[in-house]
Design an enzyme around this catalytic site. Structure first.
Site, short mmCIF file in Angstrom:
data_model
loop_
_atom_site.label_atom_id
_atom_site.label_comp_id
_atom_site.label_asym_id
_atom_site.label_seq_id
_atom_site.Cartn_x
_atom_site.Cartn_y
_atom_site.Cartn_z
N ASP A 230 23.62 69.07 27.23
CA ASP A 230 22.27 69.07 26.68
C ASP A 230 21.87 70.54 26.60
O ASP A 230 22.49 71.40 27.25
CB ASP A 230 21.31 68.27 27.57
CG ASP A 230 20.01 67.95 26.83
OD1 ASP A 230 19.77 68.56 25.77
OD2 ASP A 230 19.26 67.08 27.30
C1 BGC Z 1 17.00 67.23 24.62
C2 BGC Z 1 18.15 66.69 23.80
C3 BGC Z 1 18.19 67.39 22.47
C4 BGC Z 1 18.33 68.86 22.71
C5 BGC Z 1 18.39 69.68 21.44
C6 BGC Z 1 17.00 68.74 24.72
O1 BGC Z 1 15.80 69.19 25.25
O2 BGC Z 1 17.05 66.69 25.93
O3 BGC Z 1 17.99 65.31 23.63
O4 BGC Z 1 19.21 66.87 21.69
O5 BGC Z 1 17.21 69.33 23.46
O6 BGC Z 1 17.14 69.74 20.84
#
Ligand code: BGC
Length: 763
Positions: A230
């Site tokens: 993530d």
């Molecule tokens: C989220 C993810 C997301 C990523 C990219 C993170 O804060 O938890 O679900 O895909 O950011 O934006």
């Protein structure tokens, strides 16, 4: 084009390390001189958030317009595998059009608490339903040559301290609930990537977690795709790569690359391990690049219509007393509530999409139903939760003059988003107050809810009808109006329980936690908890009404007995007994009648959604294998369907079981437990190896607490009571460890015998 293997052979250590993190916020590293292109990934899950200007991971900056489909919480209420797959295909097409190779989603985290701020992005409290929806979402997107990123692996169930919290989960719960939600999607849809969550699980961060990545994902599930962090979830990446983790996102500076190089030089990271990661990354990048099509186009109008269909099929009619809905098109309707004008069709955070178009409820009425007479009043303030007497008075006047009242209510963005959890399950006070005020007018009334998760509805018993639209995507207002006016027939069912109060939720006493979140409720999540506790709920898992009615009949099992190697075929009929065409979601639950471990009352094991014309009957067949009966046996390290009776329950909702039948499991693999001297007398009684010893044992060797004369007399008065005492005494010896019998019989029961018995039962 060179293969991944050929390219890998030409790469220097530095180049390999550089591939292990993004090059920008959204792209992988290109090495043109070595024929390595770059690919782009983008959020996800229910629409594209492709940023061409300023980047961020919280949905703050703009992105290019894209179709905003219903979010996962809504889509799951459709219980429609084929529909979500079609939505996936449309998402894949939009990715191709924008040159995006990987769509960051779907999210398969379990709704452990109704308060999780990100529940609108997750499917369900039930792992079977969740994994089925995730699987078909992935199959749809990937059928277009675009990858997905199944997220957030794993146990990411609170937003509070999501980047540091340590989730403490026992193995059985992990397998049966939190991982099961990913498992079928991983094994049967093979997502190109899996996104490791921010949090820790049992002490280790997900991106470096030996048990999660190495043992389960790569080992048991045989996953060969890329594990991507993530955004910001990678920590000690050298350790991560050793465990099978691959890609740090986004680009976090040259120091990260240097650390990997250093780890290889120090011998902390074997280069073959790094090669495995780079091989997977190269395969992913080459595949993504190969599928890119400059001329990719898609029919955005068709996608909007698909979004509308998805919103309609996901809507749940929670209540409809005296068939108050659908509304007549000639009636004068009072439309009350700011949400009718400012529809909340998606949640906040990284999934936030700039929709291609969207209309308010009022616009839909004006443009599509010019003959429907309505008057609108805002009813409450959206930005501040303060009761405004003037707004309320206006609402009462408008409603009093109408034939019926429709109140649009729900959760404003400020109460529900990625990044924080809800504090309670309540709607804003000003909305509750408005609804209570309008109830007093005694009009045919409907509350339409726009919320990504359950809300308390103290007024539910006094409002004739409630329609729940969730965060239903850019066409949600069109869907809501069509459903209200009877141009569409509701057919969604809840993918989560609506408890009466937030305080009734399984982990309500401790949710959320800051440092350590202990999952003490175990496998009892969602309906598994409410049913076990026999807690009344507002609306049960699987509940949802239609403007028509359905009957269930003719449940048949193809056998009365089975082994855990057999497949049970279950069949039954569903008939549309009403006067309108409709769609029914038939649900199949399995109940282990008596178990050696605490198990839920019943668990969802299959479902089907069928379209039926009035009077039409559909014969339905479902297959159940071992896993449908099994629990995760920690001692065996495997799924175990114990011998005994199981009930097959078929119905329209978890609280509306219409048909039952029984099957008996025989001959399952018995767990090979290693016993020691603390084996209990109860366990011994069930072990064949102990039988010769037990029959020879003097009953006096099993100590039973003595009763005083007074106690005996008291109990002698009533024979039933005596029987209970006798049972209690047996029950007490059931848990007596064998060694204690020796300890307490002063040599009458010798220690040598304890040793012999332990040896015999282990043999
Ligand atoms: C989220 C993810 C997301 C990523 C990219 C993170 O804060 O938890 O679900 O895909 O950011 O934006």
């Amino acid at each position: 084009m060179k293969t991944a293997e050929e390219i890998l052979r030409t790469l220097t250590l530095e180049e390999k390390a550089s591939l292990c993190q993004g090059d920008t916020f959204w792209t992988t590293k290109a090495i043109p001189e070595k024929d390595v292109p770059e690919i782009m990934m983008t959020d996800g899950p229910h629409g594209l958030r492709k940023q061409t200007g300023e980047t961020d991971h919280l949905g703050v900056n703009k992105s290019v317009p894209a179709t905003c489909f219903p979010s996962a919480a809504a889509m799951a209420c459709s219980w429609d595998r084929e529909l979500i797959q079609r939505v996936g295909e449309a998402l894949g097409e939009e990715c191709l059009r924008e040159g995006v190779s990987i769509l960051l989603g779907p999210g398969a985290n379990i709704k452990r608490s109704p308060l999780c701020g990100r529940n609108f992005e997750y499917f369900s409290e039930d792992p079977y339903l969740s994994s089925q929806m995730a699987k078909h979402h992935i199959l749809g997107v990937q059928s277009k040559g675009v990858g997905t990123s199944l997220k957030h692996f794993a146990v990411n169930n609170q937003e509070t301290c999501r980047m540091s919290v340590n989730e403490i989960v026992d193995e059985r719960t992990l397998r049966e609930i939190y991982l099961a939600s990913f498992e079928a999607a991983v094994k049967e849809a093979r997502p190109w990537t899996i996104m490791s969550a921010y949090n820790r699980v049992n002490g280790e961060f997900c991106s470096e977690n030996h048990h999660l990545i190495h043992e389960i994902l790569r080992g048991e599930w045989g996953y060969e795709g890329v594990v991507v962090s993530d955004w910001g979830a990678a920590n000690d990446q050298a350790k991560g790569i050793r465990e099978g983790f691959d890609l740090r996102m986004p680009y976090s500076g040259e120091a990260m690359k240097e650390r990997i190089i250093q780890a290889v030089k120090d011998g902390r990271l074997p280069e073959e391990k790094l090669d495995e990661t780079v091989r997977r990354l190269l395969s992913l990048i080459l595949e993504g690049a190969k599928n890119r099509r400059e001329d990719a186009a898609c029919d955005m109008e068709a996608h909007h219509l698909l979004a509308r269909q998805a919103a309609e099929e996901s809507a749940v009619l929670l209540k409809n007393d005296q068939h108050v809905l659908p509304a007549g098109k000639r009636e004068k309707i009072a439309i009350v509530g700011a949400f009718a004008k400012y529809v909340r069709y998606q949640g906040g955070g990284s999934s936030h999409v700039v929709a291609t178009k969207h209309r308010s409820v009022l616009q839909v009425l004006d443009e599509d139903y010019p003959d429907v007479k309505y008057s609108y009043t805002r009813g409450y303030r959206l930005k501040r939760d303060r009761i405004d007497e003037e707004y309320k008075a206006e609402a009462v006047v408008t409603a009093a003059q109408a034939d019926r009242v429709v109140v649009f209510a729900g959760l404003p963005d400020g109460l529900e988003s990625e990044g924080f959890d809800r504090r309670d399950m309540r709607l804003p006070d000003n909305q509750n107050d408005l609804i209570e005020t309008l109830i007093k007018l005694n009009k045919p009334m409907t509350v339409v809810l726009f919320a990504g998760s359950p809300v308390e509805m103290d007024w539910a018993d006094r409002v004739p009808s409630i329609l729940c639209m969730y965060t239903g995507g850019q066409a949600v207002a069109e869907a809501a109006v069509r459903l209200l006016l009877g141009d569409a027939n509701p057919c969604g069912k809840l993918a989560e329980t609506y408890p009466l109060l937030g305080e009734h939720a399984p982990c309500a006493l401790t949710y959320p936690q800051h440092e350590e979140a202990v999952y003490s409720e175990g496998v009892f999540v969602g309906y598994r908890y409410y049913e076990k506790k026999r807690l009344p709920v507002r609306y049960a898992f699987g509940h949802g009404l239609s403007y028509t009615t359905f009957a269930y009949a003719n449940l048949k099992l193809d056998r009365g007995e089975m082994t855990d190697q057999d497949t049970l075929t279950v069949s039954f009929d569903v008939t549309n007994t009403g006067t309108l065409p409709g769609r029914e979601i038939a649900q199949l639950y399995v109940r282990d009648v008596e178990s050696g471990v605490p198990r839920p009352v019943k668990e969802l094991r299959n479902f089907v959604k069928v379209s039926l014309r009035p009077g039409e009957t559909r014969h339905i067949e479902m297959k159940l294998g071992k896993r449908a009966f099994a629990y995760y046996h920690v001692g065996l390290g495997d799924w175990y369907a114990e011998d005994g009776e199981y009930e097959i329950l078929v119905g329209a909702a978890s609280d509306d079981i219409r048909l039952r039948a029984s099957v008996t499991m025989r001959g399952s693999v018995q767990p090979q437990k290693k016993y020691n001297e603390y084996v209990t007398m109860g366990e011994l009684a069930r072990l064949p190896g102990a039988r010769p010893f037990l029959s020879a044992m003097n009953t006096s060797a099993t100590p039973a607490p003595a009763m005083t004369e007074a106690e005996k007399e008291a109990y002698l008065e009533d024979e039933d009571d005596m029987r209970e005492v006798a049972m209690d005494l047996t029950a007490m010896s059931v848990y007596m460890p064998l060694i204690k019998v020796a300890d307490m019989t002063a040599g009458a029961f010798p220690y040598e015998l304890v040793e012999q018995i332990v040896k015999a039962i282990n043999e």
